[in-house]
Design an enzyme around this catalytic site. Structure first.
Site, short mmCIF file in Angstrom:
data_model
loop_
_atom_site.label_atom_id
_atom_site.label_comp_id
_atom_site.label_asym_id
_atom_site.label_seq_id
_atom_site.Cartn_x
_atom_site.Cartn_y
_atom_site.Cartn_z
N ASP A 38 0.70 -1.08 0.11
CA ASP A 38 -0.08 0.03 0.00
C ASP A 38 0.85 1.38 -0.07
OD1 ASP A 38 -2.30 1.49 -0.06
OD2 ASP A 38 -2.56 1.17 2.01
N GLY A 39 0.37 2.29 -0.65
CA GLY A 39 0.85 3.55 -0.43
C GLY A 39 1.52 4.18 -1.88
N ARG A 51 -0.33 9.25 -10.20
CA ARG A 51 -0.37 7.82 -9.28
C ARG A 51 0.36 6.46 -9.92
NH1 ARG A 51 -3.62 7.57 -5.18
NH2 ARG A 51 -4.29 5.32 -5.74
N HIS A 55 2.79 3.11 -8.99
CA HIS A 55 2.39 1.83 -9.11
C HIS A 55 3.72 1.24 -9.97
CE1 HIS A 55 -1.42 2.03 -7.40
NE2 HIS A 55 -2.04 2.73 -8.65
N THR A 84 -10.75 -6.93 -5.42
CA THR A 84 -12.03 -6.83 -6.12
C THR A 84 -12.68 -5.58 -6.04
OG1 THR A 84 -13.12 -8.04 -4.25
CG2 THR A 84 -12.84 -9.65 -6.28
N GLU A 85 -12.25 -4.92 -4.99
CA GLU A 85 -12.89 -3.51 -4.92
C GLU A 85 -12.12 -2.63 -5.87
OE1 GLU A 85 -12.10 -5.40 -2.36
OE2 GLU A 85 -14.33 -6.17 -2.35
N TRP A 87 -11.60 -2.04 -8.88
CA TRP A 87 -12.18 -1.70 -10.10
C TRP A 87 -12.94 -0.44 -10.08
CZ3 TRP A 87 -10.74 -4.45 -14.04
CH2 TRP A 87 -10.37 -5.76 -13.98
N ARG A 89 -11.63 2.22 -9.00
CA ARG A 89 -10.72 3.26 -9.35
C ARG A 89 -10.85 3.83 -10.64
NH1 ARG A 89 -5.04 2.38 -6.03
NH2 ARG A 89 -6.19 1.68 -4.20
N LEU A 149 10.82 -20.35 -4.39
CA LEU A 149 9.94 -19.53 -3.87
C LEU A 149 8.47 -19.62 -4.70
CD1 LEU A 149 9.31 -17.04 -1.82
CD2 LEU A 149 9.56 -15.63 -4.00
N SER A 214 -8.48 -4.77 4.68
CA SER A 214 -9.03 -4.46 3.19
C SER A 214 -9.34 -6.06 2.54
CB SER A 214 -7.82 -3.91 2.59
OG SER A 214 -7.70 -2.73 3.28
N GLU A 225 1.06 -13.73 12.16
CA GLU A 225 1.60 -12.43 12.87
C GLU A 225 1.73 -11.25 11.90
OE1 GLU A 225 3.00 -12.30 16.00
OE2 GLU A 225 2.26 -14.51 16.25
C1 FPP Z 1 -2.17 0.34 -3.20
O1 FPP Z 1 -1.57 1.55 -3.24
C2 FPP Z 1 -1.66 -0.45 -4.35
C3 FPP Z 1 -2.28 -1.12 -5.47
C4 FPP Z 1 -3.81 -1.09 -5.49
C5 FPP Z 1 -1.61 -1.77 -6.57
C6 FPP Z 1 -0.32 -2.47 -6.10
C7 FPP Z 1 0.33 -2.90 -7.22
C8 FPP Z 1 1.66 -2.77 -7.32
C9 FPP Z 1 2.60 -2.59 -6.12
C10 FPP Z 1 2.39 -3.33 -8.55
C11 FPP Z 1 2.11 -4.84 -8.84
C12 FPP Z 1 3.01 -5.31 -9.57
C13 FPP Z 1 2.79 -6.35 -10.20
C14 FPP Z 1 3.81 -7.15 -10.93
C15 FPP Z 1 1.39 -7.08 -10.47
P1 FPP Z 1 -2.81 2.71 -3.39
O2 FPP Z 1 -2.64 3.21 -4.99
O3 FPP Z 1 -3.96 2.33 -2.91
O4 FPP Z 1 -1.83 3.93 -2.70
P2 FPP Z 1 -2.59 5.19 -1.88
O5 FPP Z 1 -3.23 4.50 -0.81
O6 FPP Z 1 -1.30 5.79 -1.38
O7 FPP Z 1 -3.54 5.87 -2.75
#
Ligand code: FPP
Length: 258
Positions: A38-39, A51, A55, A84-85, A87, A89, A149, A214, A225
């Site tokens: 997140d973030g 934004r 990503h 699933t939520e 979408w 955005r 892994l 979430s 943990e």
């Molecule tokens: C949440 O941050 C993050 C996501 C919804 C997307 C996570 C995706 C990646 C880290 C990249 C994934 C990579 C692959 C290879 C599939 P946010 O957008 O909600 O951040 P915010 O809370 O600061 O707005």
């Protein structure tokens, strides 16, 4: 001179990191680590970037985290990449997020192969755009014999939907005589979830300072943990993963016992 100092610092830090990794490997490491990444949006906002730049940076962190997790001997790394939520955005952001698996796997699949990583996915595949699905399915197929892994992407995943689907499936199996209602227990219930082939996570990490699940692995996280950090996902480094594992190694897990 400045470059030499920078290089010295880098080498020194990485030897520090190496020592920490060796220390960590002397104790049991979590078999299954799950991360709510997140973030990304806030990381981008802080830099006045769109934004999607967050990503993209987050994707690079996925690569580094996978590499380190593999090196540490973690068996499964589950990453919450799209719920699933999500979408809800803006379409442009969703479109971009749906392109990321292709970009990630298009760039790093050879490296994942070399490192013996097996790619898997949990979530509702049918609703993914065909290009996203193809990239994921190719990676799953190409890496299926790898026994290092397991990199498990939670993509279009939602835990409540998963549980409801499991219940529907169980009711059907009871009706058709495949399952006897009396034999239903926690173990058999788990086999109806998308994680049926995996052990429950030992450690959950959530970045960005949000303290919530979430809709992520609600059943599977019963005895996990938790470790929450204020670090935004694009800033998440090896040292943070090591810190989470060190803290995990100092916790006492009692699973309801004493
Ligand atoms: C949440 O941050 C993050 C996501 C919804 C997307 C996570 C995706 C990646 C880290 C990249 C994934 C990579 C692959 C290879 C599939 P946010 O957008 O909600 O951040 P915010 O809370 O600061 O707005």
């Amino acid at each position: 001179m400045l470059n030499k100092i920078k290089l010295w610092k880098k080498e020194n830090n990485s030897s520090e990191l190496r020592d920490r990794i060796e220390q960590i490997k002397k104790l049991p490491v979590p078999d299954h680590v799950a991360i709510i990444m997140d973030g990304n949006g806030r990381w981008a906002k802080k830099r006045a970037l769109p934004r999607i730049a967050g990503h993209h940076e987050g994707m690079k962190v996925v690569r580094k985290t996978t590499k380190l997790a593999n090196e540490l001997g973690i068996k499964v790394l589950t990453l919450y990449a799209f719920s699933t939520e999500n979408w809800k955005r803006p379409k442009s952001e969703v479109d971009y997020l749906m392109k990321l698996p292709e970009e990630f796997l298009g760039t790093f699949l050879p490296e994942l192969m070399k490192e013996n990583v097996q790619v898997r996915m949990m979530g509702y595949r049918e609703e993914l755009p065909i290009h996203t699905r193809r990239a994921i399915e190719k990676a799953i197929e190409d890496t299926k014999e790898n026994d290092g892994l397991i990199l498990n992407f939670a993509l279009n995943y939602g835990s409540r939907a998963e549980i409801i689907d499991a219940v529907k499936h169980i009711l059907n199996d009871c009706k058709s005589g495949i399952l006897n209602e009396k034999s239903l227990d926690e173990h058999s219930f788990s086999s109806y979830l998308m994680t049926s082939q995996l052990a429950d996570p030992d450690l959950l990490i959530r970045t960005s300072g949000e303290i919530r699940l979430s809709n992520f692995m609600l059943w599977q996280l019963a005895y996990t943990e938790f470790w929450f950090t204020d670090i935004l996902w694009p800033d998440f480094k090896g040292e943070h993963l090591l810190e989470a594992i060190e803290i995990f190694q100092n916790r006492q897990r009692r699973f309801g016992g004493i």
